[in-house]
Design a protein around this motif. Structure first.
Motif, short mmCIF file in Angstrom:
data_model
loop_
_atom_site.label_atom_id
_atom_site.label_comp_id
_atom_site.label_asym_id
_atom_site.label_seq_id
_atom_site.Cartn_x
_atom_site.Cartn_y
_atom_site.Cartn_z
N ILE A 141 -8.30 2.15 -2.14
CA ILE A 141 -7.61 1.60 -1.25
C ILE A 141 -7.53 0.08 -1.20
N ARG A 142 -8.53 -0.50 -1.26
CA ARG A 142 -8.79 -2.03 -1.16
C ARG A 142 -8.03 -2.60 -2.33
N ARG A 143 -8.26 -2.20 -3.49
CA ARG A 143 -7.50 -2.61 -4.58
C ARG A 143 -5.85 -2.48 -4.17
N LEU A 144 -5.33 -1.32 -4.07
CA LEU A 144 -4.10 -1.02 -3.70
C LEU A 144 -3.46 -2.03 -2.58
N GLU A 145 -4.20 -2.20 -1.70
CA GLU A 145 -3.92 -3.15 -0.58
C GLU A 145 -3.66 -4.46 -1.08
N ARG A 146 -4.40 -4.95 -2.06
CA ARG A 146 -4.42 -6.39 -2.73
C ARG A 146 -3.13 -6.56 -3.44
N ALA A 168 -0.44 -4.59 -2.98
CA ALA A 168 0.89 -4.70 -2.33
C ALA A 168 1.05 -5.92 -1.73
N HIS A 169 -0.20 -6.66 -1.22
CA HIS A 169 -0.13 -7.93 -0.74
C HIS A 169 0.55 -9.02 -1.60
N ALA A 170 0.16 -8.74 -2.83
CA ALA A 170 0.66 -9.58 -3.96
C ALA A 170 2.44 -9.69 -4.21
N VAL A 171 2.45 -8.14 -4.22
CA VAL A 171 4.04 -7.87 -4.20
C VAL A 171 4.78 -8.36 -3.12
N ASP A 172 4.34 -8.31 -1.87
CA ASP A 172 5.09 -8.57 -0.85
C ASP A 172 5.26 -10.54 -0.93
N GLN A 193 -0.58 -12.40 -12.06
CA GLN A 193 -0.99 -11.73 -13.03
C GLN A 193 -2.14 -10.85 -12.79
N SER A 194 -3.29 -11.49 -12.65
CA SER A 194 -4.74 -11.05 -12.12
C SER A 194 -4.51 -10.16 -11.04
N ARG A 195 -3.69 -10.42 -9.96
CA ARG A 195 -3.95 -9.67 -8.78
C ARG A 195 -3.02 -8.40 -9.01
N ILE A 196 -1.82 -8.64 -10.02
CA ILE A 196 -1.22 -7.16 -10.12
C ILE A 196 -1.92 -6.40 -11.31
N PHE A 197 -2.35 -7.09 -12.25
CA PHE A 197 -2.80 -6.32 -13.57
C PHE A 197 -4.36 -5.94 -13.37
#
Length: 272
Positions: free
Chosen positions: A99-104, A106-110, A131-135
Motif C-alpha cells: 500500500i505504501r509503494r502504491l501510494e508513492r 500514485a503521488h508521482a502520477v499526480d 522513473q525511479s518512483r514509478i518503476f
C-alpha cells in the motif's frame, strides 16, 4: 464474497470458485500441485472443500496478489513452524508495504498530471527520479543510456522513441502493471511445470513478444536475440531468477521453442 461458510459445511469446487472468485480450472490445478487439496470427496467422487480449505485459499490469494510464485506460497503455508495467526500477521505487514509503494506511485502520477496541467505540454519526459518512483528503486537511469549507446542508431530504437514519446506517467505505470502481471504468469508457469514448446508456453512467449511490440516491431527472430541476453547478461538473469529460480533459462527456452514452431531456427536467428 457473497456467502458465509459455517464449520461443518462442505462446498463443491464450483461453489468454491464462485465464492472466492477464481476459476474451477485454477482450483483443480491447485489441487494437482498439492497447494490447496480439498479435504473431502462426495460419494460420487466430487471434490469437497471445508472452512479450513477456504481459509487456505484466501491465504493463497493474498500471497499471490503480493506477487509470490505458487511454489513459494506452498512452502510458506506448509511451514510447520508458522501458525495461521503468524501467516495473517505476515500478510498484513506485506500488504501495508505494498500500500505504501502504491501510494508513492500514485503521488508521482499526480505530480505528472499536475505538471501537464500547468505547462499545457502534450508530452512528458520522465526524469531519472520520476522513473525511479514509478518503476521502483531497482531502476537505474544508466540502463537507458546504455541502451541508447547500443541501439540508438537502429530502426527499432527510433520506432520506440516515436511510439513512447507522448506517453505520460500514467501510461508508463499501466505498462509496468502489465509487465508485472506477465512476469508473474511466467513465474507461475515455471512453478506449475509448464514445458517450453507446449501450447501454454507458446501463448506466454507470444504475450511476451506483444509486450515488447508496444515499443517497437518485434519479430520472433528479434525476440530470440533478446532472449539470449536473459541468460548471458547477469543483470537480466538476476532479475528473472529473483522472481523464480531458473526463470531466465526457462523463458529463453520458451521463446526459442515458440520461434522454432513458427519456422525460425533459434541457432541462426538474427536481429533482422
Amino acid at each position: 464474497m457473497g456467502e458465509d461458510l459455517a464449520v461443518g459445511d462442505d462446498l463443491t469446487v464450483g461453489r468454491v470458485a464462485d465464492l472466492v472468485g477464481v476459476s474451477v480450472r485454477t482450483l483443480h490445478h491447485w489441487d494437482s500441485i498439492a497447494l490447496v487439496p480439498p479435504s473431502g470427496r462426495s460419494w460420487a467422487g466430487y471434490r469437497l472443500y471445508d472452512a479450513q480449505d477456504i481459509a487456505r485459499i484466501h491465504r493463497v490469494l493474498v500471497y499471490r496478489e503480493l506477487g509470490l510464485a505458487l511454489a513459494e506460497i506452498g512452502r510458506i503455508l506448509d511451514d510447520p513452524t508458522v501458525d495461521p495467526r503468524e501467516h495473517l500477521q505476515r500478510q498484513r505487514t506485506l500488504l501495508r508495504e505494498r500500500i505504501r509503494r502504491l501510494e508513492r506511485t500514485a503521488h508521482a502520477v499526480d505530480e505528472m498530471i499536475e505538471r501537464t496541467a500547468m505547462t499545457d505540454e502534450k508530452t512528458i519526459n520522465l526524469t531519472p527520479e520520476e522513473q525511479s518512483r514509478i518503476f521502483g528503486t531497482d531502476w537505474d537511469p544508466a540502463y537507458q543510456e546504455e541502451a541508447r549507446e547500443r541501439w540508438g542508431s537502429t530502426d527499432a530504437w527510433k520506432q520506440s522513441v516515436a511510439r513512447t514519446g507522448s506517453w505520460d506517467a500514467a501510461r508508463w505505470q499501466q505498462l509496468k502493471a502489465e509487465n508485472d502481471a506477465l512476469e508473474q504468469a511466467l513465474a507461475d508457469a515455471l512453478a506449475q511445470g509448464v514445458e517450453p514448446g507446449s501450447e501454454e508456453a507458446h501463448a506466454l512467449a507470444e504475450r511476451h513478444r506483444a509486450a515488447i511490440g508496444q515499443h517497437y516491431d518485434c519479430s520472433r527472430s528479434r525476440q530470440v536475440v533478446l532472449a539470449r541476453m536473459y541468460t548471458e547478461d547477469p543483470r537480466f538473469a538476476a532479475h528473472y531468477d529473483q522472481l523464480a529460480p531458473g526463470l531466465a533459462a526457462w523463458l529463453r527456452r520458451a521463446i526459442e521453442e515458440n520461434a522454432r514452431a513458427h519456422g525460425v531456427d533459434p541457432e541462426t536467428a538474427t536481429w533482422e
